[in-house]
Motif scaffolding. Structure first.
Motif, PDB file in Angstrom:
ATOM      1  N   GLY A  69       5.491 -10.805  -0.631  1.00 17.92           N
ATOM      2  CA  GLY A  69       6.343 -10.163  -0.768  1.00 17.92           C
ATOM      3  C   GLY A  69       6.452  -8.958  -2.291  1.00 17.92           C
ATOM      4  O   GLY A  69       7.508  -8.590  -2.297  1.00 17.92           O
ATOM      5  N   TYR A  70       5.245  -9.018  -2.597  1.00 21.73           N
ATOM      6  CA  TYR A  70       5.079  -8.179  -3.897  1.00 21.73           C
ATOM      7  C   TYR A  70       4.615  -7.027  -3.499  1.00 21.73           C
ATOM      8  O   TYR A  70       3.675  -6.819  -2.519  1.00 21.73           O
ATOM      9  N   ARG A  71       5.075  -5.703  -4.181  1.00 23.12           N
ATOM     10  CA  ARG A  71       4.332  -4.492  -4.036  1.00 23.12           C
ATOM     11  C   ARG A  71       4.388  -3.753  -5.505  1.00 23.12           C
ATOM     12  O   ARG A  71       5.392  -3.967  -6.213  1.00 23.12           O
ATOM     13  N   HIS A  72       3.434  -3.392  -5.853  1.00 24.18           N
ATOM     14  CA  HIS A  72       3.070  -2.663  -7.101  1.00 24.18           C
ATOM     15  C   HIS A  72       4.153  -1.428  -7.003  1.00 24.18           C
ATOM     16  O   HIS A  72       4.487  -0.655  -5.843  1.00 24.18           O
ATOM     17  N   PHE A  79     -13.549   6.011 -15.799  1.00 28.25           N
ATOM     18  CA  PHE A  79     -12.674   7.150 -15.571  1.00 28.25           C
ATOM     19  C   PHE A  79     -12.892   7.386 -14.019  1.00 28.25           C
ATOM     20  O   PHE A  79     -11.842   8.050 -13.274  1.00 28.25           O
ATOM     21  N   ARG A  80     -13.885   7.225 -13.356  1.00 28.09           N
ATOM     22  CA  ARG A  80     -14.315   7.443 -11.994  1.00 28.09           C
ATOM     23  C   ARG A  80     -13.781   6.349 -11.261  1.00 28.09           C
ATOM     24  O   ARG A  80     -13.077   7.045 -10.193  1.00 28.09           O
ATOM     25  N   ALA A  81     -13.426   5.136 -11.607  1.00 32.51           N
ATOM     26  CA  ALA A  81     -12.525   4.128 -10.947  1.00 32.51           C
ATOM     27  C   ALA A  81     -11.288   4.629 -11.072  1.00 32.51           C
ATOM     28  O   ALA A  81     -10.502   4.379 -10.118  1.00 32.51           O
ATOM     29  N   ALA A  82     -10.647   5.144 -12.060  1.00 34.76           N
ATOM     30  CA  ALA A  82      -9.332   5.643 -12.311  1.00 34.76           C
ATOM     31  C   ALA A  82      -8.871   6.733 -11.397  1.00 34.76           C
ATOM     32  O   ALA A  82      -7.707   6.806 -10.810  1.00 34.76           O
ATOM     33  N   ASP A  83      -9.832   7.729 -11.136  1.00 43.81           N
ATOM     34  CA  ASP A  83      -9.726   8.546 -10.003  1.00 43.81           C
ATOM     35  C   ASP A  83      -9.494   8.058  -8.663  1.00 43.81           C
ATOM     36  O   ASP A  83      -9.072   8.568  -7.630  1.00 43.81           O
ATOM     37  N   GLN A  84      -9.840   6.799  -8.404  1.00 39.46           N
ATOM     38  CA  GLN A  84      -9.593   6.326  -7.088  1.00 39.46           C
ATOM     39  C   GLN A  84      -8.263   5.527  -6.913  1.00 39.46           C
ATOM     40  O   GLN A  84      -7.983   4.946  -5.639  1.00 39.46           O
ATOM     41  N   VAL A  85      -7.523   5.707  -8.001  1.00 38.84           N
ATOM     42  CA  VAL A  85      -6.258   4.693  -7.979  1.00 38.84           C
ATOM     43  C   VAL A  85      -5.408   5.683  -6.858  1.00 38.84           C
ATOM     44  O   VAL A  85      -4.511   4.893  -6.077  1.00 38.84           O
ATOM     45  N   PRO A  86      -5.286   6.911  -6.953  1.00 39.99           N
ATOM     46  CA  PRO A  86      -4.388   7.454  -5.725  1.00 39.99           C
ATOM     47  C   PRO A  86      -4.804   6.892  -4.330  1.00 39.99           C
ATOM     48  O   PRO A  86      -3.905   6.666  -3.479  1.00 39.99           O
ATOM     49  N   GLU A  87      -6.189   6.886  -3.778  1.00 34.54           N
ATOM     50  CA  GLU A  87      -6.500   6.363  -2.710  1.00 34.54           C
ATOM     51  C   GLU A  87      -5.990   4.879  -2.422  1.00 34.54           C
ATOM     52  O   GLU A  87      -5.529   4.524  -1.521  1.00 34.54           O
ATOM     53  N   LEU A  88      -6.016   4.297  -3.458  1.00 30.11           N
ATOM     54  CA  LEU A  88      -5.561   2.719  -3.482  1.00 30.11           C
ATOM     55  C   LEU A  88      -4.027   2.629  -3.356  1.00 30.11           C
ATOM     56  O   LEU A  88      -3.586   2.106  -2.514  1.00 30.11           O
ATOM     57  N   HIS A 126      -2.271   4.788  -1.530  1.00 32.46           N
ATOM     58  CA  HIS A 126      -1.990   5.369  -0.300  1.00 32.46           C
ATOM     59  C   HIS A 126      -2.397   4.247   0.528  1.00 32.46           C
ATOM     60  O   HIS A 126      -1.711   4.157   1.710  1.00 32.46           O
ATOM     61  N   ASN A 127      -3.497   3.623   0.370  1.00 32.83           N
ATOM     62  CA  ASN A 127      -3.747   2.354   1.402  1.00 32.83           C
ATOM     63  C   ASN A 127      -2.821   1.418   1.336  1.00 32.83           C
ATOM     64  O   ASN A 127      -2.578   0.762   2.328  1.00 32.83           O
ATOM     65  N   GLN A 128      -2.388   1.184   0.203  1.00 35.72           N
ATOM     66  CA  GLN A 128      -1.126   0.172   0.082  1.00 35.72           C
ATOM     67  C   GLN A 128       0.267   0.551   0.375  1.00 35.72           C
ATOM     68  O   GLN A 128       1.224  -0.076  -0.087  1.00 35.72           O
ATOM     69  N   GLY A 129       0.365   1.666   0.824  1.00 36.82           N
ATOM     70  CA  GLY A 129       1.740   2.039   1.484  1.00 36.82           C
ATOM     71  C   GLY A 129       2.549   2.881   0.432  1.00 36.82           C
ATOM     72  O   GLY A 129       3.898   2.862   0.449  1.00 36.82           O
ATOM     73  N   LYS A 130       1.870   3.499  -0.783  1.00 38.47           N
ATOM     74  CA  LYS A 130       2.550   3.951  -1.862  1.00 38.47           C
ATOM     75  C   LYS A 130       2.105   5.359  -1.986  1.00 38.47           C
ATOM     76  O   LYS A 130       1.149   5.514  -2.951  1.00 38.47           O
ATOM     77  N   PRO A 131       2.560   6.181  -1.354  1.00 38.43           N
ATOM     78  CA  PRO A 131       1.689   7.658  -1.458  1.00 38.43           C
ATOM     79  C   PRO A 131       1.813   8.042  -3.023  1.00 38.43           C
ATOM     80  O   PRO A 131       2.994   7.969  -3.605  1.00 38.43           O
TER      81      PRO A 131
END
Length: 723
Positions: free
Chosen positions: A149-152, A170-179, A181-186
């Motif tokens: 039941g947890y959502r970031h 910072f390259r990994a930080a740039d992938q946070v928007p994709e993360l 989106h995949n977890q249902g938080k546009p």
């Protein structure tokens, strides 16, 4: 009647049972039946180091003292943890402490944090804000997301991005928007703004554009503020074309430019020298927003002056005049100084007169720039008029202005006027240096006025200067012109009689005489220095090596080299080259190869011939003439034709690893390509044979020593072996 003071209450003794728990406000008390607590009097502190503040006298304070420069001690790891943990909630402190104890993500750490019933998004954000390990942070972030039941929330995603960027991921930080989106938080514009701000602060312009393209892919439209941030980052990092493409997207979105938008693009176009586009953008700014003010024009002029684009400066200035914008003192000063540095002194002087007509307050820097520019063009009269105007305006001329005028007068052979100006400099309380008097010394030398020369030296000595040390700069300036080297030597002969000489002056003159081919005079100076009370240094011996090598006295050259080694110093690269070349000419090839290795081991970048010598020695191990010729061809493509050193390297390598036939193939090829004359071919062939004989003799002698036959042969009366 004044109130009477109440009697002081006696300190109460506190009865306690056992040792209570220590806390921040109640420290543990240990004692007997009664506690030993006492009421502390704030007026009398028992610790003298806290109530005695050291007296600080600002007049005696030295900013360069060791106490001022001492670096405060760095905190240990536990101290850092406790300083960070003070601002955390108890549960966050527990999680961070578990990370600190276990260091890596594993079963023990998971078991520790599983003791918590639940971790909230707020708690995740709080922990990630202080974490420094990106791996543990990522594992913890994903572990928290697996709770039932947890959502970031946005705060935890943002904290995760900040954590990754803080640890240079910072390259990994740039992938946070994709993360997200995949977890249902546009992702929203705020998440992209955070990434853009991170890359912008770190001057990663291409990463900013990458995040901008990702925004378009997610369908997020930036605001005007964020567009400005993107374009500013691209302009600052030199990606002007990308910034203009972003501006085209800006216009397609139908957004209205702000003043900041125009200024970012105008400064970027000025930096890139695109004046035509600057004028187009200025007209668009007038139509859609407003006319640029004086600060905007001054900023553009400053950028163009820094790029030495004077034509662009004048065009922008014309636009400012067309807009009827009145330039201020800063705008005038920026353009005048830029024109003076760019040798457009006539236009600068026109602007100066315009300032005078308008009654502007003219800075002393403007006067100084104009005076230096007029002196550089030989217009000393105008420069002196400006000096009078400067003094009349209430300013005091600085040392740079006086030095420029003295140099200009000396260039026009008006050394007496220059001397009067020098006296005025001293009377004004300025401290002239040798750069100020050096033109006068040169003029007195050319005019053979040694008495006046010495009077200037005495005057500088009265002002507290070390004459002997500063004369080195005078002689260095004199020997730059080859026509004045002999003149400098004559001056030195006169100064020696008055005791003005040093090792550095000897070195300067020796090097200059060697440069013009007066090797014997340079060697006579070297012998004179050795006979004097001065000790030659490594520079002296390096110059002597070059001279001895040129006259062919290799024995003395090697002696000078050994002297340098005794000083634990390193010869000049030119000295190494001369010594190696001289040894190669007399056939001492092994000694030359040893010196080449010594040079490359001690200097940062040795001669190209030395580097290719080691390459040739290595290639000769293959005993293949074609490979050796390929290396020589590569050298010639770099503008380094083969010389005595290269041919000696071929002889050394082939005698040690190859055969005479392969070496002769190389020399024959050089002869066919007319890189060797017939006479030189014969000389190198003889050197090849002699060197092979030496190597063969060395092998025979080594074999006799190895088998123990040397002593037996000597016992039988053999005289061929060395003693």
């Amino acid at each position: 009647m004044p109130p009477q003071s109440l009697p002081a209450k006696p300190n109460k003794l506190y009865f306690f049972y056992g040792h209570r728990k220590p806390s921040q406000n109640r420290p543990s008390v240990r004692g007997g039946l009664f506690s030993n607590r006492k009421t502390l009097n704030s007026k009398h502190n028992s610790n003298p180091q806290f109530n005695q503040s050291p007296k600080c006298d600002l007049q005696k304070w030295d900013p360069d003292s060791p106490q001022s420069l001492s670096i405060p001690p760095t905190k240990t790891q536990p101290e850092k943890f406790f300083s960070v943990a003070q601002n955390l909630s108890p549960i966050a402190r527990y999680i961070v402490d578990s990370f600190r104890k276990h260091k890596i993500w594993g079963p023990a750490l998971i078991a520790d944090i599983n003791k918590l019933r639940r971790v909230t998004p707020k708690l995740v954000a709080e922990v990630l804000k202080v974490q420094a390990d990106p791996i543990v942070s990522a594992k913890f972030f994903h572990w928290a997301g697996k709770q039932k039941g947890y959502r970031h929330d946005f705060a935890s995603y943002n904290a995760f991005a900040y954590c990754l960027n803080r640890t240079n991921q910072f390259r990994a930080a740039d992938q946070v928007p994709e993360l997200m989106h995949n977890q249902g938080k546009p992702p929203s514009e705020k998440q992209f703004e955070i990434l853009i701000r991170m890359h912008s602060d770190a001057n990663r312009g291409l990463r900013v554009y990458y995040v901008y393209e990702k925004m378009k892919k997610f369908g997020v439209k930036p605001r005007v503020f964020l567009y400005n941030r993107i374009m500013d980052a691209l302009v600052k990092t030199g990606h002007l074309d990308l910034a203009l493409s972003v501006y085209e997207d800006f216009k397609e979105e139908g957004l209205m430019e702000e003043t900041v938008t125009f200024m970012i693009l105008l400064k970027g176009l000025c930096k890139g020298g695109r004046i035509d586009q600057v004028l187009e953008l200025l007209s668009r700014m007038r139509e859609s927003l407003c006319k640029p003010d004086v600060f905007a024009y001054t900023a553009m002029v400053r950028v163009l002056v820094a790029r030495s684009n004077l034509d662009g400066c004048l065009k922008v200035w014309e636009e400012m005049t067309r807009d009827q914008v009145e330039p201020d003192v800063m705008a005038y000063a920026t353009l005048v100084m830029g024109l003076c540095n760019g040798r457009c002194v006539e236009k600068a002087y026109e602007l100066f007169k315009e300032m005078k007509e308008k009654g502007c307050l003219i800075d002393r820097g403007i006067y100084g720039s104009l005076i230096e520019a007029f002196v550089a063009e030989g217009k000393i009269g105008l420069a002196c008029d400006l000096l009078k105007d400067l003094v009349y305006s209430g300013y005091r001329a600085d040392l740079l202005i006086y030095s420029s005028l003295i140099e200009g007068l000396c260039n026009l052979n008006q050394v007496d006027k220059a001397h009067k100006l020098f006296q005025a400099t001293v009377q004004d309380g300025l401290q002239p240096n040798f750069k100020t008097v050096n033109p006068m010394l040169v003029s007195y030398t050319v005019l053979k006025r040694m008495d006046d020369f010495c009077n200037v030296l005495l005057r500088m000595q009265d002002l507290g200067f070390d004459i002997v040390d500063n004369l080195s700069g005078f002689f260095s300036f004199m020997v730059r012109n080859e026509d004045r080297i002999v003149m400098a030597l004559e001056v030195f002969e006169d100064l020696k009689l008055k005791g003005y000489c040093s090792v550095s002056i000897y070195n300067i003159l020796m090097e200059a005489l060697h440069k013009i081919g007066e090797v014997n005079k340079a060697l006579s100076l070297f012998q004179e220095l050795k006979a004097s009370e001065f000790e030659p240094d490594s520079s002296t011996y390096s110059n002597a090596i070059k001279c001895f090598a040129e006259v062919g006295d290799m024995q003395e050259a090697c002696t000078c080299y050994n002297k340098i080694k005794e000083m634990a110093s390193v010869p000049f690269i030119d000295a190494y080259y001369s010594l190696v070349k001289g040894l190669c000419k007399i056939g001492e090839i092994d000694a030359a190869m040893m010196l080449i290795r010594d040079c490359l081991a001690n200097v940062t970048s040795g001669p190209l011939e030395f580097k290719y010598t080691l390459t040739l020695l290595h290639v000769c191990k293959s005993n293949d003439a074609e490979k050796v010729i390929e290396v020589i061809d590569e050298m010639m493509q770099l503008g380094c034709p083969p010389d005595d050193i290269i041919y000696s390297a071929i002889i050394s390598g082939m005698c040690k690893h190859g055969t005479l036939e392969e070496a002769r193939k190389v020399f024959s090829n050089m002869r066919e390509r007319k890189l060797l004359t017939e006479a030189n071919l014969i000389v190198y062939d003889e050197k090849l044979i002699e060197h092979m004989k030496k190597k063969t003799a060395d092998l025979v002698l080594s074999g006799l020593k190895f088998f123990g036959l040397e002593s037996k042969l000597k016992a039988k009366g053999c005289t061929l072996l060395p003693t």
